[in-house]
Design a protein around this motif. Structure first.
Motif, short mmCIF file in Angstrom:
data_model
loop_
_atom_site.label_atom_id
_atom_site.label_comp_id
_atom_site.label_asym_id
_atom_site.label_seq_id
_atom_site.Cartn_x
_atom_site.Cartn_y
_atom_site.Cartn_z
N ILE A 106 26.64 26.36 25.33
CA ILE A 106 26.18 27.52 24.69
C ILE A 106 27.24 28.13 23.56
O ILE A 106 27.26 28.31 22.66
CB ILE A 106 25.30 28.46 25.43
CG1 ILE A 106 24.50 27.78 26.02
CG2 ILE A 106 25.20 29.28 24.50
CD1 ILE A 106 23.45 28.36 26.78
N LEU A 107 28.18 28.86 24.21
CA LEU A 107 29.20 29.90 23.55
C LEU A 107 30.24 28.13 22.78
O LEU A 107 30.15 28.92 21.46
CB LEU A 107 29.83 30.17 24.64
CG LEU A 107 29.90 30.88 25.31
CD1 LEU A 107 30.71 31.19 26.95
CD2 LEU A 107 29.46 32.44 24.68
N HIS A 161 35.58 32.51 24.23
CA HIS A 161 34.53 33.31 25.10
C HIS A 161 34.48 31.64 26.07
O HIS A 161 34.22 32.44 27.38
CB HIS A 161 33.52 33.90 24.44
CG HIS A 161 33.55 34.91 24.29
ND1 HIS A 161 32.89 35.90 22.93
CD2 HIS A 161 34.96 35.55 24.58
CE1 HIS A 161 33.17 36.85 23.11
NE2 HIS A 161 34.14 37.21 23.89
N ALA A 162 34.43 30.63 25.67
CA ALA A 162 33.52 29.80 25.75
C ALA A 162 34.94 29.21 27.57
O ALA A 162 34.61 28.50 28.82
CB ALA A 162 33.79 27.93 25.54
N LEU A 163 36.62 29.44 26.93
CA LEU A 163 37.43 29.04 28.11
C LEU A 163 37.61 30.42 28.57
O LEU A 163 37.59 30.14 30.32
CB LEU A 163 38.75 29.44 27.26
CG LEU A 163 39.98 29.33 27.96
CD1 LEU A 163 40.34 27.89 28.01
CD2 LEU A 163 40.86 28.90 26.86
N ASN A 186 39.56 17.74 25.77
CA ASN A 186 40.59 18.08 24.82
C ASN A 186 40.54 19.28 25.01
O ASN A 186 41.73 20.17 24.74
CB ASN A 186 39.93 18.26 22.94
CG ASN A 186 38.47 18.40 22.99
OD1 ASN A 186 37.77 18.64 24.48
ND2 ASN A 186 38.46 18.74 21.67
N THR A 187 39.42 19.89 25.47
CA THR A 187 39.35 21.61 26.07
C THR A 187 40.32 21.81 27.44
O THR A 187 41.05 22.41 27.17
CB THR A 187 38.50 21.45 26.86
OG1 THR A 187 37.38 21.97 25.80
CG2 THR A 187 38.27 23.45 27.01
N TYR A 188 40.56 20.64 28.50
CA TYR A 188 41.78 20.44 29.30
C TYR A 188 43.35 21.05 28.56
O TYR A 188 44.20 21.26 29.28
CB TYR A 188 41.29 19.56 29.96
CG TYR A 188 40.14 19.83 30.86
CD1 TYR A 188 39.62 21.40 31.59
CD2 TYR A 188 38.93 19.07 30.93
CE1 TYR A 188 38.89 21.49 32.21
CE2 TYR A 188 37.39 19.42 32.03
CZ TYR A 188 37.63 21.00 32.37
OH TYR A 188 36.69 20.52 33.42
N ASN A 189 43.08 19.91 27.32
CA ASN A 189 44.78 19.11 27.27
C ASN A 189 44.96 20.28 26.30
O ASN A 189 45.95 21.10 26.45
CB ASN A 189 44.03 18.11 25.80
CG ASN A 189 44.43 17.28 26.73
OD1 ASN A 189 45.14 16.39 27.49
ND2 ASN A 189 43.77 15.59 26.35
N ILE A 247 49.06 34.01 31.23
CA ILE A 247 47.45 34.47 30.22
C ILE A 247 46.04 34.77 31.19
O ILE A 247 45.74 34.83 31.77
CB ILE A 247 47.52 34.17 29.06
CG1 ILE A 247 48.49 35.15 27.47
CG2 ILE A 247 45.34 34.96 28.24
CD1 ILE A 247 47.92 34.39 26.61
N THR A 248 46.31 32.92 31.69
CA THR A 248 45.41 32.61 32.67
C THR A 248 45.45 33.71 33.92
O THR A 248 44.56 33.72 34.88
CB THR A 248 45.45 30.87 33.08
OG1 THR A 248 44.68 30.86 31.83
CG2 THR A 248 44.31 30.85 34.17
N TYR A 249 46.73 33.36 34.16
CA TYR A 249 47.19 34.21 35.66
C TYR A 249 46.81 35.76 35.26
O TYR A 249 46.29 36.57 36.43
CB TYR A 249 48.19 34.12 35.87
CG TYR A 249 49.08 34.46 37.03
CD1 TYR A 249 48.96 33.95 38.18
CD2 TYR A 249 49.10 35.61 37.38
CE1 TYR A 249 49.28 34.31 39.26
CE2 TYR A 249 49.82 35.91 38.62
CZ TYR A 249 50.04 36.01 39.52
OH TYR A 249 50.19 36.56 41.21
N ASN A 250 47.23 36.36 34.30
CA ASN A 250 46.81 37.65 34.26
C ASN A 250 45.50 37.55 34.90
O ASN A 250 44.79 38.75 34.82
CB ASN A 250 47.62 38.23 33.01
CG ASN A 250 49.01 38.62 32.88
OD1 ASN A 250 49.30 38.92 34.00
ND2 ASN A 250 50.01 38.14 31.76
N GLU A 251 44.46 37.32 33.81
CA GLU A 251 42.93 37.14 33.73
C GLU A 251 42.50 36.82 35.18
O GLU A 251 41.63 38.05 35.32
CB GLU A 251 42.58 36.32 33.02
CG GLU A 251 43.50 36.42 31.10
CD GLU A 251 42.57 34.97 29.92
OE1 GLU A 251 42.47 34.31 30.49
OE2 GLU A 251 42.43 36.02 29.65
#
Length: 164
Positions: A84-85, A93-95, A119-122, A133-137
């Motif tokens: 949806i995002l 927001h999808a990520l 391609n999202t994972y790539n 950033i992911t770690y901090n989130e």
């Protein structure tokens, strides 16, 4: 989900996450509100002052099973929100939805990883800064066990066929 039984009238212009923070004390619970109101308000639109939002209280939890059930529901909700995002042209927001799905229930994320385009994972793996950033989130949302982040990355690598 069971039907919503309560109503909240917004006191100012708000987003789902603002309302979730107010009602539940946690902005990441907004998919619960969306599930009751998706026919009235889009995900990323401002919900105008004076609007009525349907919701249910989250019960006080007395067991690990009840908490795990909520986490499982939130994880599934975030996975279902991803397309949806993307359709709303909101890739950031999808990520976030993917990251929060993994945060709430890594098994749900793993079992549904195939619904996300490669391609999202790539893109996640290409951007070295996105790992920090992911770690901090992840840290932002609670007691992060490094295994969650490492497992998140391992699932992505597995999906892409990258050997460990």
């Amino acid at each position: 989900m069971n039907a919503a039984s309560l109503s909240y009238i917004t006191s100012k212009d708000m987003y789902y996450w603002d309302i979730a923070k107010y009602l539940y004390g946690d902005a990441t619970y907004w998919p619960l509100l969306y599930s009751y109101n998706n026919n009235k308000y889009k995900i990323s639109n401002v919900i105008k002052k004076g609007s009525s939002i349907s919701y249910r209280n989250i019960p006080d939890f007395y067991s690990y099973k009840e908490i795990k059930n909520l986490d499982n529901t939130l994880s599934k909700s975030y996975m279902l929100l991803y397309p949806i995002l993307i359709n709303d042209k909101n890739p950031r927001h999808a990520l976030w939805a993917l990251k929060l799905s993994a945060y709430y229930d890594l098994n749900v994320f793993k079992n549904n990883a195939g619904m996300i385009p490669e391609n999202t994972y790539n893109n996640i793996l290409k951007e070295s800064s996105s790992m920090k950033i992911t770690y901090n989130e992840f840290i932002k949302y609670g007691q992060l066990n490094e295994n969650i982040l490492l497992s998140f990355i391992d699932i992505i690598k597995e999906k892409l066929g990258i050997l460990k």
